[in-house]
Design a protein around this motif. Structure first.
Motif, PDB file in Angstrom:
ATOM      1  N   GLN A  34      34.230  24.176  33.514  1.00  0.00           N
ATOM      2  CA  GLN A  34      34.231  22.474  33.816  1.00  0.00           C
ATOM      3  C   GLN A  34      34.714  21.678  32.752  1.00  0.00           C
ATOM      4  O   GLN A  34      34.282  21.768  31.671  1.00  0.00           O
ATOM      5  CB  GLN A  34      33.055  22.216  34.599  1.00  0.00           C
ATOM      6  CG  GLN A  34      33.100  20.815  35.179  1.00  0.00           C
ATOM      7  CD  GLN A  34      31.715  20.401  36.187  1.00  0.00           C
ATOM      8  OE1 GLN A  34      31.217  21.329  37.017  1.00  0.00           O
ATOM      9  NE2 GLN A  34      31.087  19.415  35.878  1.00  0.00           N
ATOM     10  N   GLY A  35      35.444  20.847  33.206  1.00  0.00           N
ATOM     11  CA  GLY A  35      36.213  19.813  32.323  1.00  0.00           C
ATOM     12  C   GLY A  35      35.383  18.399  32.607  1.00  0.00           C
ATOM     13  O   GLY A  35      34.454  18.393  33.348  1.00  0.00           O
ATOM     14  N   SER A  36      35.491  17.310  31.706  1.00  0.00           N
ATOM     15  CA  SER A  36      34.692  16.399  31.568  1.00  0.00           C
ATOM     16  C   SER A  36      34.985  15.460  32.940  1.00  0.00           C
ATOM     17  O   SER A  36      34.237  14.493  33.016  1.00  0.00           O
ATOM     18  CB  SER A  36      35.146  15.403  30.316  1.00  0.00           C
ATOM     19  OG  SER A  36      36.567  15.093  30.448  1.00  0.00           O
ATOM     20  N   LYS A  37      35.854  15.439  33.525  1.00  0.00           N
ATOM     21  CA  LYS A  37      35.993  14.938  34.719  1.00  0.00           C
ATOM     22  C   LYS A  37      35.616  15.617  35.901  1.00  0.00           C
ATOM     23  O   LYS A  37      36.051  15.245  37.125  1.00  0.00           O
ATOM     24  CB  LYS A  37      37.579  14.471  34.885  1.00  0.00           C
ATOM     25  CG  LYS A  37      37.970  13.384  33.860  1.00  0.00           C
ATOM     26  CD  LYS A  37      39.501  13.081  34.180  1.00  0.00           C
ATOM     27  CE  LYS A  37      40.262  12.700  32.673  1.00  0.00           C
ATOM     28  NZ  LYS A  37      41.642  13.210  32.534  1.00  0.00           N
ATOM     29  N   GLY A  38      35.178  16.879  35.605  1.00  0.00           N
ATOM     30  CA  GLY A  38      34.641  17.478  36.912  1.00  0.00           C
ATOM     31  C   GLY A  38      35.570  18.367  37.634  1.00  0.00           C
ATOM     32  O   GLY A  38      35.168  19.489  38.305  1.00  0.00           O
ATOM     33  N   GLN A  39      36.691  18.519  36.765  1.00  0.00           N
ATOM     34  CA  GLN A  39      37.942  19.624  37.121  1.00  0.00           C
ATOM     35  C   GLN A  39      37.155  21.118  36.895  1.00  0.00           C
ATOM     36  O   GLN A  39      36.865  21.284  35.791  1.00  0.00           O
ATOM     37  CB  GLN A  39      38.915  19.369  36.709  1.00  0.00           C
ATOM     38  CG  GLN A  39      39.368  19.642  35.380  1.00  0.00           C
ATOM     39  CD  GLN A  39      39.008  18.615  34.246  1.00  0.00           C
ATOM     40  OE1 GLN A  39      37.885  17.701  34.695  1.00  0.00           O
ATOM     41  NE2 GLN A  39      39.480  18.512  33.211  1.00  0.00           N
ATOM     42  N   ARG A  40      37.455  22.038  37.607  1.00  0.00           N
ATOM     43  CA  ARG A  40      36.992  23.181  37.521  1.00  0.00           C
ATOM     44  C   ARG A  40      38.138  24.460  37.398  1.00  0.00           C
ATOM     45  O   ARG A  40      39.078  24.240  38.060  1.00  0.00           O
ATOM     46  CB  ARG A  40      36.108  23.604  38.675  1.00  0.00           C
ATOM     47  CG  ARG A  40      34.492  23.101  38.309  1.00  0.00           C
ATOM     48  CD  ARG A  40      33.660  23.252  39.465  1.00  0.00           C
ATOM     49  NE  ARG A  40      32.339  22.667  38.942  1.00  0.00           N
ATOM     50  CZ  ARG A  40      31.190  22.974  39.958  1.00  0.00           C
ATOM     51  NH1 ARG A  40      31.425  23.055  41.173  1.00  0.00           N
ATOM     52  NH2 ARG A  40      30.133  22.172  39.427  1.00  0.00           N
ATOM     53  N   ASP A  76      43.517  21.790  39.863  1.00  0.00           N
ATOM     54  CA  ASP A  76      43.451  20.378  39.438  1.00  0.00           C
ATOM     55  C   ASP A  76      44.674  20.462  38.370  1.00  0.00           C
ATOM     56  O   ASP A  76      45.521  19.294  38.132  1.00  0.00           O
ATOM     57  CB  ASP A  76      42.257  19.799  38.772  1.00  0.00           C
ATOM     58  CG  ASP A  76      41.171  20.067  39.422  1.00  0.00           C
ATOM     59  OD1 ASP A  76      41.141  19.172  40.357  1.00  0.00           O
ATOM     60  OD2 ASP A  76      40.174  20.696  39.499  1.00  0.00           O
TER      61      ASP A  76
END
Lengths: 166, 267
Positions: free
Chosen positions: B199-205, B248
């Protein structure tokens, strides 16, 4: 993808130029190989849409100059006979063989200009760009290279030269 | 028409190289007609040019040594990424070669289309199923990473590893076990499959789908597929099949990530 194919298509021309530049076949192909390796490593510096051939010849020029610089100490020794002996194998007439040897006697910077113009058929502006020198310098080196080559050819008949090699 | 410009050495060189305009050419010829010495020198230089071509043009017709074509088959580093992104941007259909090569020597090998397409589809389905999960995205969290990896390795019957993607701004959430593909009626139970989620900082998985292969396929090129809104880069590396999925990331980012994963798994 097209650029990769374009580079593959240019390999025979890189080989022709390298052969004339360094004489020996495998040394020439080593130069081409180093050039291709370096071209890949530096490919991000190539600006798409510009002249790929000129860019590759620039890369080859840089690789060659670096190699010549690194080999300089041994150059004095190989000035005459060893290189001539290597070169003698190719060519199919005395006149052509003579030309090959005369070419080997030119200073590097003159030989490069002459070959880009006469062999690779580059315009003077293209050769100047490829070598990173002014057009005026291309013209003066070209003139000197041709004159020197002519003088060498006139003063050393093929038969005399062959006995030297032997 | 005579321009009355003085004839220079540069003019003579250009004359030898055939790079003068017609009018100027005629002027040079008229000038040479009155100077036998110069005319002879120019003639010699012209034949010198011909001799050079005669000596070296045959190189053009020689077969190119394999070592040179081999070098040329490699994809330039930064261009390779741009190229793959370009392909993807064209909306390349599932399974189109992304133009990126994992390994130059084995670059020509591709997974059999059906197998490749199947891993891409399964991975995309698993991604679409689990990545929206808020409360239960994974079975075992990254806080138990050692256990996670040991457990998945045991169930897959081969050592698996979870790549560290922090450099790309993605942290490991954890992993889960998924049923293997294949028709149970057709033979032995297919080996289960592992899914790691990041998971990235913007919630993208992003998910990495890892499957064991029934046989060694060697290495294959990265391939790109798009299943619905999920983009997948997949490849086979010896006994493992991998698929990296995201809904994403754009394709260039996903490809960069796939490359990062590949390098970590093949240090």
């Amino acid at each position: 993808m097209d650029e990769r194919q374009a580079i593959v298509d240019l390999i025979p021309r890189l080989r022709r130029y390298a052969r004339a530049l360094v004489g020996d076949r495998s040394a020439a192909d080593d130069l081409v190989q180093d050039t291709l390796e370096r071209a890949w490593a530096k490919f991000h510096l190539y600006r798409g849409g510009t002249d790929l051939r000129a860019w590759l010849f620039t890369v080859m020029h840089n690789v060659h100059v670096n190699r010549v610089r690194a080999q300089r100490p041994t150059d004095a020794i190989t000035d005459d006979l060893p290189e001539m002996a290597q070169r003698a194998a190719q060519g199919d007439s005395l006149m052509v063989r003579d030309m090959d040897r005369a070419l080997a006697k030119l200073p590097e910077e003159q030989r490069e200009v002459l070959l880009l113009v006469a062999l690779e058929d580059m315009s003077y502006e293209e050769a100047a760009r490829a070598l990173g020198i002014p057009v005026g310098t291309v013209m003066s080196r070209l003139s000197r290279a041709r004159e020197r080559l002519r003088a060498t050819m006139l003063e050393t008949p093929a038969s005399a030269k062959l006995t030297v090699v032997k | 028409m005579n321009t009355n410009l003085p004839i220079t050495e540069a003019d003579l060189q250009a004359y030898i190289d055939g790079r003068l305009a017609h009018g100027r050419c005629a002027e040079i010829e008229a000038w040479l007609a009155t100077r036998a010495d110069e005319a002879e020198r120019v003639a010699q230089l012209r034949s010198q040019r011909d001799a050079l071509r005669a000596l070296y043009d045959p190189v053009l017709g020689e077969p190119v040594p394999e070592r040179l074509t081999r070098v040329a088959q490699r994809v330039p580093r930064s261009r390779g990424i741009a190229l793959a992104a370009g392909w993807a941007a064209l909306g390349a259909v599932a399974g189109v070669l992304a133009g990126w090569q994992l390994h130059s020597v084995q670059a020509s090998r591709m997974p059999p289309l059906s197998e490749g397409a199947s891993i891409a589809r399964s991975a995309a389905v698993a991604h679409a199923t689990y990545s929206p999960e808020v409360r239960h995205p994974v079975e075992v969290g990254a806080d138990q990473q050692a256990h996670l990896v040991a457990w998945l390795s045991k169930r897959l019957g081969a050592p698996v590893r979870a790549p560290v993607l922090d450099a790309a701004g993605l942290s490991l959430v954890g992993g889960r076990l998924l049923p293997g593909e294949g028709d149970p009626a057709a033979g032995p139970q297919p080996a289960p499959v592992a899914q790691f989620m990041y998971q990235g900082s913007k919630g993208q998985r992003v998910t990495l789908y890892v499957r064991t292969e029934t046989r060694d396929h060697g290495e294959t090129a990265f391939r790109f597929a798009r299943e619905g809104s999920v983009s997948v880069f997949y490849w086979i590396d010896r006994k493992f099949g991998y698929a990296l999925s995201s809904g994403d990331l754009d394709r260039a980012e996903l490809l960069r990530l796939a490359n990062l994963v590949y390098r970590q798994l093949n240090p």
